[in-house]
Scaffold this active site. Structure first.
Site, short mmCIF file in Angstrom:
data_model
loop_
_atom_site.label_atom_id
_atom_site.label_comp_id
_atom_site.label_asym_id
_atom_site.label_seq_id
_atom_site.Cartn_x
_atom_site.Cartn_y
_atom_site.Cartn_z
N LYS A 1 -8.17 -11.19 -8.65
CA LYS A 1 -9.25 -11.49 -8.02
C LYS A 1 -10.37 -10.42 -8.12
O LYS A 1 -10.15 -9.53 -8.88
CB LYS A 1 -8.94 -11.68 -6.45
N LYS B 1 0.78 -1.34 -0.02
CA LYS B 1 -0.09 -0.13 0.11
C LYS B 1 0.92 1.31 0.08
O LYS B 1 0.31 2.32 -0.57
CB LYS B 1 -0.95 0.04 1.30
N LYS C 1 -13.08 -4.17 -6.46
CA LYS C 1 -13.47 -2.97 -7.01
C LYS C 1 -12.52 -1.95 -7.64
O LYS C 1 -12.54 -1.45 -8.47
CB LYS C 1 -14.17 -2.21 -5.82
#
Ligand code: TRP
Length: 334
Positions: free
Chosen positions: A195, A111, A198
């Site tokens: 996977k 991240k 969103k």
């Protein structure tokens, strides 16, 4: 015998999709039968990446309504920022957590690489797993149902609990364990090499509240064969469709038949796709109706969640009082 305690949480990052639902939330719903469950919508966590304040509050309520619509019980659900003791305990835990260990978290590495594109990596992002440890330990959870990707954070949680126990000289926290369950990893139908998520864009996820036309269109265009597969191996796209069918409960009982047709080489993918689409359409219809009904009573539902958060907060306050006492801090009444 007292029921074991389960704690899990989800970030309010918009639309609930079938990846979240089959991978985690449907399991949350089931666990409610057997355990004492506490589930959080963790909005403090959602501030660790660049975000828009107004949108955050909207998303928080939206995910609350979504979770209720798919079967999470209101009395088990709380909003993290309505239990500010999470932040307080997280500060205390900061002082029982090694800075080097935080730097080694793979989620932080991933991240922070992403956040670096915006030139801003918050200290909150590094500290994220400490807040997660507070979420878990504040309710003295026995089990935490999460995926493999959270294993490292759970280990850190246990390390914090152990260090705390050692420093205060008391086995105060039980060490929580991951509760592994067979949950399918649902892939993007548009690109089965990733996977369902969103963040990759519209094509890569199907909302659990999607309208029929949308579901049919997305499933119809699902990628099936992706070039040569090692012999005897089902391609990921086809496997994903079978997984979706099974996860959706296979209401028409077609799974076995389609599987044997696949094995004999007679399966036309459109049959499989139609079966999957039918199953998801039926499920989404129920979810959509439930959510619409909840939204009609918006005020009452919000009131119920504020009340359950306040109830759950009492348990958090009790823990924090005891922790402060053990840690040499002061409580008002001492
Ligand atoms: N980090 C979790 C995730 O990304 C969300 C989370 C926050 C969580 N606090 C938690 C999960 C406590 C389990 C328990 O999915």
């Amino acid at each position: 015998m007292e029921k074991k305690r389960v704690l899990s949480a989800i970030q309010p990052t918009g639309d609930l999709h079938y990846g979240n639902y089959f991978g985690a939330i449907s399991n949350w719903v089931k666990l409610q039968e057997k355990y004492e469950c506490t589930y959080g919508v963790v909005d403090y966590h959602a501030m660790t990446m660049p975000y828009v304040p107004k949108k955050l509050r909207e998303n928080t309520w939206d995910i609350v309504f979504s979770l209720l619509a798919v079967g999470v019980k209101a009395e088990n659900l709380f909003i993290q920022s309505l239990v500010p003791e999470h932040a307080e305990l997280s500060w205390i835990f900061n002082c029982f957590c090694s800075y080097g260990q935080l730097l080694r978290m793979t989620q932080f590495k991933d991240k922070s690489a992403k956040a670096a594109e915006t030139d801003f990596i918050s200290a909150g992002l590094l500290d994220y797993p400490v807040l997660q440890a507070a979420d878990i330990l504040i309710y003295r959870a026995d089990y935490v149902p999460v995926g493999q990707d959270q294993k490292q954070h759970l280990e850190l949680t246990r390390d914090i609990a152990q260090r705390f126990n050692k420093v205060v000289g008391k086995e105060y926290f039980v060490l929580p364990e991951i509760l592994y369950t067979e949950t399918p990893k649902i892939l993007s139908t548009a690109d089965p090499s990733r996977k369902m998520s969103k963040s990759a864009g519209e094509k890569h996820y199907i909302s659990v509240f999607a309208e029929e036309a949308r579901i049919r269109k997305q499933i119809r265009s699902a990628v099936t064969d992706m070039g040569e597969q090692p012999s005897g191996k089902m391609s990921p796209g086809v496997r994903n469709l079978f997984e979706l069918l099974r996860a959706a409960g296979d209401p028409q009982g077609l799974y076995e038949e389609l599987k044997s047709e696949y094995e004999s080489g007679a399966l036309r993918y459109v049959q499989l796709k139609d079966a999957v689409a039918d199953a998801l359409v039926a499920l989404s219809k129920v979810f959509r109706e439930c959510k619409a009904e909840l939204l009609e009573n918006k005020k009452e539902v919000k009131g119920a969640i504020k009340a359950s958060s306040a109830e759950i907060r009492k348990r958090a306050q009790q823990t924090v009082r005891e922790v402060k006492e053990l840690a040499g801090l002061l409580n008002v009444k001492c």
